[in-house]
Design a protein around this motif. Structure first.
Motif, PDB file in Angstrom:
ATOM      1  N   LYS A  95       3.838   5.967 -13.178  1.00 30.42           N
ATOM      2  CA  LYS A  95       4.547   6.013 -11.899  1.00 30.42           C
ATOM      3  C   LYS A  95       3.704   5.480 -10.743  1.00 30.42           C
ATOM      4  N   HIS A  96       2.380   5.588 -10.856  1.00 31.00           N
ATOM      5  CA  HIS A  96       1.511   5.034  -9.803  1.00 31.00           C
ATOM      6  C   HIS A  96       1.635   3.511  -9.750  1.00 31.00           C
ATOM      7  N   LYS A  97       1.611   2.890 -10.931  1.00 32.37           N
ATOM      8  CA  LYS A  97       1.755   1.428 -11.003  1.00 32.37           C
ATOM      9  C   LYS A  97       3.114   0.999 -10.453  1.00 32.37           C
ATOM     10  N   LEU A  98       4.151   1.742 -10.845  1.00 32.63           N
ATOM     11  CA  LEU A  98       5.505   1.415 -10.390  1.00 32.63           C
ATOM     12  C   LEU A  98       5.569   1.426  -8.861  1.00 32.63           C
ATOM     13  N   GLU A  99       4.991   2.459  -8.264  1.00 34.97           N
ATOM     14  CA  GLU A  99       5.024   2.570  -6.800  1.00 34.97           C
ATOM     15  C   GLU A  99       4.275   1.410  -6.145  1.00 34.97           C
ATOM     16  N   GLU A 100       3.094   1.078  -6.688  1.00 37.00           N
ATOM     17  CA  GLU A 100       2.303  -0.022  -6.110  1.00 37.00           C
ATOM     18  C   GLU A 100       3.067  -1.344  -6.192  1.00 37.00           C
ATOM     19  N   ILE A 101       3.664  -1.608  -7.356  1.00 36.61           N
ATOM     20  CA  ILE A 101       4.365  -2.884  -7.547  1.00 36.61           C
ATOM     21  C   ILE A 101       5.610  -2.940  -6.659  1.00 36.61           C
ATOM     22  N   LYS A 102       6.366  -1.837  -6.611  1.00 36.01           N
ATOM     23  CA  LYS A 102       7.566  -1.800  -5.768  1.00 36.01           C
ATOM     24  C   LYS A 102       7.225  -2.053  -4.302  1.00 36.01           C
ATOM     25  N   GLU A 103       6.161  -1.417  -3.851  1.00 37.78           N
ATOM     26  CA  GLU A 103       5.760  -1.531  -2.446  1.00 37.78           C
ATOM     27  C   GLU A 103       5.442  -2.986  -2.096  1.00 37.78           C
ATOM     28  N   ILE A 104       4.715  -3.661  -2.981  1.00 40.29           N
ATOM     29  CA  ILE A 104       4.260  -5.018  -2.664  1.00 40.29           C
ATOM     30  C   ILE A 104       5.385  -6.046  -2.833  1.00 40.29           C
ATOM     31  N   LEU A 105       6.395  -5.736  -3.658  1.00 35.87           N
ATOM     32  CA  LEU A 105       7.493  -6.692  -3.858  1.00 35.87           C
ATOM     33  C   LEU A 105       8.741  -6.350  -3.034  1.00 35.87           C
ATOM     34  N   LYS A 106       8.589  -5.411  -2.092  1.00 30.76           N
ATOM     35  CA  LYS A 106       9.789  -4.910  -1.407  1.00 30.76           C
ATOM     36  C   LYS A 106      10.533  -5.962  -0.570  1.00 30.76           C
ATOM     37  N   ASP A 107       9.860  -7.065  -0.194  1.00 29.65           N
ATOM     38  CA  ASP A 107      10.526  -8.075   0.642  1.00 29.65           C
ATOM     39  C   ASP A 107      11.353  -9.082  -0.159  1.00 29.65           C
ATOM     40  N   PHE A 108      11.290  -9.009  -1.472  1.00 33.65           N
ATOM     41  CA  PHE A 108      12.043  -9.965  -2.288  1.00 33.65           C
ATOM     42  C   PHE A 108      13.449  -9.443  -2.571  1.00 33.65           C
ATOM     43  N   PRO A 109      14.400 -10.364  -2.804  1.00 34.18           N
ATOM     44  CA  PRO A 109      15.762  -9.937  -3.137  1.00 34.18           C
ATOM     45  C   PRO A 109      15.833  -9.497  -4.600  1.00 34.18           C
ATOM     46  N   LEU A 110      15.139  -8.402  -4.904  1.00 33.93           N
ATOM     47  CA  LEU A 110      15.044  -7.931  -6.285  1.00 33.93           C
ATOM     48  C   LEU A 110      15.486  -6.477  -6.374  1.00 33.93           C
ATOM     49  N   ALA A 111      16.283  -6.188  -7.385  1.00 30.02           N
ATOM     50  CA  ALA A 111      16.574  -4.782  -7.692  1.00 30.02           C
ATOM     51  C   ALA A 111      15.545  -4.368  -8.740  1.00 30.02           C
ATOM     52  N   ILE A 112      14.537  -3.616  -8.310  1.00 29.00           N
ATOM     53  CA  ILE A 112      13.415  -3.291  -9.197  1.00 29.00           C
ATOM     54  C   ILE A 112      13.715  -2.005  -9.959  1.00 29.00           C
ATOM     55  N   LYS A 113      13.658  -2.109 -11.275  1.00 27.78           N
ATOM     56  CA  LYS A 113      13.999  -0.964 -12.131  1.00 27.78           C
ATOM     57  C   LYS A 113      12.797  -0.570 -12.985  1.00 27.78           C
ATOM     58  N   LYS A 156      -6.177   1.053  -0.074  1.00 29.69           N
ATOM     59  CA  LYS A 156      -6.365   0.587  -1.454  1.00 29.69           C
ATOM     60  C   LYS A 156      -5.365  -0.527  -1.783  1.00 29.69           C
ATOM     61  N   ASN A 157      -4.107  -0.329  -1.384  1.00 29.81           N
ATOM     62  CA  ASN A 157      -3.067  -1.307  -1.729  1.00 29.81           C
ATOM     63  C   ASN A 157      -3.251  -2.643  -1.018  1.00 29.81           C
ATOM     64  N   LYS A 158      -4.121  -2.683  -0.026  1.00 23.22           N
ATOM     65  CA  LYS A 158      -4.402  -3.962   0.638  1.00 23.22           C
ATOM     66  C   LYS A 158      -5.491  -4.753  -0.087  1.00 23.22           C
ATOM     67  N   MET A 159      -6.367  -4.053  -0.802  1.00 24.24           N
ATOM     68  CA  MET A 159      -7.562  -4.720  -1.326  1.00 24.24           C
ATOM     69  C   MET A 159      -7.792  -4.539  -2.817  1.00 24.24           C
ATOM     70  N   SER A 160      -6.937  -3.797  -3.480  1.00 26.31           N
ATOM     71  CA  SER A 160      -7.172  -3.523  -4.904  1.00 26.31           C
ATOM     72  C   SER A 160      -6.949  -4.766  -5.757  1.00 26.31           C
ATOM     73  N   HIS A 161      -7.429  -4.688  -6.989  1.00 21.34           N
ATOM     74  CA  HIS A 161      -7.213  -5.736  -7.983  1.00 21.34           C
ATOM     75  C   HIS A 161      -5.726  -6.016  -8.166  1.00 21.34           C
ATOM     76  N   ARG A 162      -4.918  -4.940  -8.191  1.00 19.10           N
ATOM     77  CA  ARG A 162      -3.477  -5.133  -8.383  1.00 19.10           C
ATOM     78  C   ARG A 162      -2.857  -5.776  -7.143  1.00 19.10           C
ATOM     79  N   ALA A 163      -3.326  -5.370  -5.964  1.00 17.68           N
ATOM     80  CA  ALA A 163      -2.822  -5.982  -4.729  1.00 17.68           C
ATOM     81  C   ALA A 163      -3.117  -7.478  -4.716  1.00 17.68           C
ATOM     82  N   LYS A 164      -4.334  -7.844  -5.151  1.00 18.37           N
ATOM     83  CA  LYS A 164      -4.707  -9.273  -5.166  1.00 18.37           C
ATOM     84  C   LYS A 164      -3.848 -10.050  -6.164  1.00 18.37           C
ATOM     85  N   ALA A 165      -3.636  -9.459  -7.340  1.00 19.61           N
ATOM     86  CA  ALA A 165      -2.792 -10.128  -8.334  1.00 19.61           C
ATOM     87  C   ALA A 165      -1.354 -10.247  -7.825  1.00 19.61           C
TER      88      ALA A 165
END
Length: 198
Positions: free
Chosen positions: A11-29, A177-186
């Motif tokens: 669930k942590h990964k899901l939250e990070e990915i959702k947060e960073i992709l929130k501006d796209f026209p995507l229904a994230i499941k 963290k979400n601004k500078m983490s490895h996942r944020a960079k990817a």
């Protein structure tokens, strides 16, 4: 709006990915929202890239939707870049964050501060139903502390010290963290690619 399924139950990964992709026209499941809560994908690749791509491909085949998967972990130079792809299951059967962190501290107990260099690596793969595939990689350099510090984050966050702040990811909190983490960079690299592809 495109459906996109995140091939993770974390669930942590899901939250990070959702947060960073929130501006796209995507229904994230999440997987449990598309009936895949029972799906177990064997991560038998030898690299983060192989594991991420395998997860994304399997979920795309099952759902017919764009699928995104992340494989990430910690590499510590003093112990031959371990735990690497085994980061989540470093302490063996029934691994937990606490057990993994304890094992890592035990392995590094005689290693001096200047030799405790480490990096977090995140590889994110996306597979489209039409056969297009992309992978991006993000890294965050730091070092491993001598004890756990901080209450935010998960995994190795309480041990991973970010040089710029001289604090662990777990002390910095999710926003920073979400601004500078490895996942944020990817994910930033992924954002650029998705801008063209969607």
């Amino acid at each position: 709006m495109n459906n996109i399924v995140i091939a993770s139950k974390n669930k942590h990964k899901l939250e990070e990915i959702k947060e960073i992709l929130k501006d796209f026209p995507l229904a994230i499941k999440a997987m449990d929202e598309v009936g895949l809560e029972q799906l177990e994908i064997i991560e038998d690749g030898e690299t983060f890239e192989e594991n991420a791509m395998k997860k994304a491909e399997e979920v795309m085949k099952k759902t017919g939707a764009i699928s995104i998967a992340d494989d990430s972990g910690l590499e510590v130079e003093a112990i031959n870049n371990k735990p690497g792809i085994y980061s989540a299951r470093f302490s063996g059967e029934g691994a937990t964050d606490d057990k993994n962190n304890k094992k890592l501290l035990d392995m590094l107990k005689d290693i001096p501060v200047e030799k405790r260099k480490a990096r977090f690596v995140s590889v994110i793969s996306v597979v489209f139903p039409d056969g297009r595939k992309i992978s991006v990689r993000g890294e965050c350099e730091g070092s491993i502390g001598f004890e756990e510090k901080g209450y935010n984050g998960f995994g190795y966050d309480p041990l991973f010290i970010v040089p710029k702040y001289n604090k662990t990811f777990a002390e910095l909190g999710p926003e920073l963290k979400n601004k500078m983490s490895h996942r944020a960079k990817a994910l930033e690299k992924l954002k650029e690619k998705l801008t063209y592809l969607l």
